[in-house]
Write an enzyme that holds these catalytic residues in place. Structure first.
Site, PDB file in Angstrom:
ATOM      1  N   ILE A  31       7.767  10.424 -28.692  1.00  0.00           N
ATOM      2  CA  ILE A  31       7.353   9.620 -29.845  1.00  0.00           C
ATOM      3  C   ILE A  31       7.418  10.508 -31.088  1.00  0.00           C
ATOM      4  O   ILE A  31       6.692  11.504 -31.173  1.00  0.00           O
ATOM      5  CB  ILE A  31       5.930   9.063 -29.650  1.00  0.00           C
ATOM      6  N   GLU A 158     -14.442  -3.302 -35.399  1.00  0.00           N
ATOM      7  CA  GLU A 158     -15.005  -2.397 -34.388  1.00  0.00           C
ATOM      8  C   GLU A 158     -16.182  -1.635 -34.956  1.00  0.00           C
ATOM      9  O   GLU A 158     -17.181  -1.399 -34.275  1.00  0.00           O
ATOM     10  CB  GLU A 158     -13.916  -1.417 -33.908  1.00  0.00           C
TER      11      GLU A 158
END
Length: 500
Positions: A31, A158
């Protein structure tokens, strides 16, 4: 990430890491760190243009969702922008499904996208959001078509108490929840003074909330295998309800993930282990200085690659046991010498080899059908006058196999199982499989109960037993009604050990 104390202690590594998962993970792409950091820059710019934050109900949060959604739509994901209301403001979850794979066995990858109102929230948690985004885009770039269905989620609110992820899980039907075979959570993966913590799926640390649902240990082991491959030591962190895995494990969904530390302070021993200083893991936690300057590139790069490793390994994973020579097996169609535990405390519903009767109390609590044949190992085979007449009551029931002498080689234990309970169950209730070697009993598989209805449904599991090669062992199956009085049933069938 919400402010709750962190417990971080040594995690058990690699003895049971499955070789097939490692092989699959070798195919995971690298990545690019530059790509992940480009997403962080975009999220920083969004915060700067919208009052300095990306908090619930603020324009910077919706702009963050729009940015991710545009990239995922263009890459071929099927996206859903799910809205909910909290504190009088509209919040959003972004769900992105990659077409293909077995939708009855979904691997889900999640991170919260919101910040606190005090700052842009780049480490907490643009890092997890951006890493997951780039892994999702790598899925599209490589044309990855795994056996399991892949779903990514970015959660709102959250920071106000897991509001978005809780809304999402609660919006699912029981069948939709049961179709999620695993949830990977990535919250703060680039702390400037990082540790490398993995959620303690198997409770090898023995602290805090206990193990995650069955399958959580495997997620931990898969992530541990990646870090072992790059010679980075890891330590455990408790499933303490701190992040968005909370509503998933509360519903029996296995979970795991990576965490690089928040407001807690790195100890001298952790500095010896990972470098850095004895200051806070993230001195800008929940502050205005949590900007793109508040990220450790090395940690972000390692963790982004670890996420890809886990996704590629776990999404390809087969529920079928690997082929090989059968060392030992039991279908319970005949009595083979399983014995009850001498220290059992359960007053009813003890393990027995039987032809089970179907029982129900709104949900199926005992199945009248076995995996094969007529008999299985079950907690109280008779139906009784009510669903709770022959369930496990009063404590623990165990059943131990005859001795099995294991040969050398790669050994895999496979079995079918279920645990069922009503919503009067607790996390103290459980189904467990252990290996008894001499005077040592080691749990290799555990499913905890929860305060929700869990219908009986046969599942399969595999465990690597190669660490016991050359030894004489016994398998031990346990079920427990260990908390307050609750309705708990369990069953076990078609157990075998293979050498490959």
């Amino acid at each position: 990430m919400r402010r709750i104390s962190l417990a971080a202690t040594t995690t058990l590594l690699a003895a049971f890491v499955a070789a097939p998962a490692q092989a699959a993970a070798l195919q995971a792409p690298d990545i690019p760190l530059a790509n992940v950091k480009s997403h962080l820059t975009q999220l920083q710019n969004i915060a700067t243009a919208n009052g300095g934050n990306r908090a619930h109900g603020q324009p910077g949060y919706l702009a963050s969702v729009t940015y991710l959604k545009g990239l995922l739509d263009a890459a071929g994901f099927v996206t859903q922008q799910q809205s909910f209301t909290y504190n009088g403001a509209t919040g959003y979850n972004l769900i992105a499904d990659w077409p293909g794979g077995d939708t009855s066995d979904t691997l889900m990858v999640g991170a919260h996208l919101d910040s606190v109102a005090a700052g842009p929230g780049i480490n907490d948690n643009a890092t997890g959001s951006a890493a997951n985004l780039e892994v999702a885009l790598a899925v599209a770039r490589t044309g990855f078509q795994p056996r399991r269905h892949l779903r990514f989620g970015w959660w709102g609110a959250e920071e106000l108490g897991l509001r978005g992820s809780t809304f999402y899980v609660n919006s699912l039907s029981a069948a939709q929840r049961s179709a999620i075979g695993g949830y990977l959570n990535f919250d703060m993966v680039g702390s400037p003074n990082p540790g490398y913590f993995l959620y303690d799926g198997d409770n090898s640390d023995g602290t805090g909330a206990g193990p995650g649902p069955a399958g959580s240990a495997e997620i931990e082991q898969t992530l541990a295998a990646y870090f072992s491959s790059i010679n980075v030591p890891t330590r455990g962190t408790d499933f303490d309800g701190r992040s968005d895995y909370g509503p998933f494990i509360a519903n029996g969904i296995p979970a795991g993930g990576i965490f690089t530390g928040a407001e807690g302070r790195k100890t001298a021993a952790q500095v010896e282990l990972w470098g850095g200083t004895t200051g806070a893991f993230d001195p800008c936690y929940h502050r205005a200085c949590d900007t793109t300057s508040n990220v450790n590139d090395t940690a972000l790069n390692r963790n982004s690659d670890a996420i890809a490793y886990a996704v590629w390994a776990l999404a390809e994973e087969s529920e079928e046991p690997p082929p090989g020579e059968t060392v030992w097996s039991d279908t319970f169609e005949s009595a083979t010498g399983w014995s009850a535990g001498t220290g059992d405390t359960a007053t009813s519903g003890r393990w027995e080899r039987g032809d089970p009767a179907a029982t129900s109390s709104g949900v199926a609590t005992q199945l009248g059908t076995t995996v094969s044949g007529t008999f299985d190992l079950v907690t109280g085979a008779s139906a009784g006058a009510s669903a709770g007449a022959n369930d496990v009551d009063g404590g623990i029931t165990t059943s131990r196999s005859p001795a099995v002498t294991l040969p050398s080689g790669t050994l895999t234990l496979s079995f079918s199982w279920y645990l069922s309970h009503l919503n009067n169950a607790t996390s103290a209730d459980y189904f467990r499989v252990s290996v008894v070697a001499g005077s040592t009993t080691t749990s290799v598989f555990s499913q905890a109960g929860a305060a929700s209805n869990r219908a009986a449904a046969w599942q399969t599991a595999t465990v690597n037993l190669s660490a016991y090669a050359g030894q004489s062992v016994r398998l031990q199956v346990e079920a427990a009604d260990a908390g307050t009085a609750s309705l708990v049933e369990a069953a076990f069938d078609d157990v075998r050990i293979l050498r490959s």
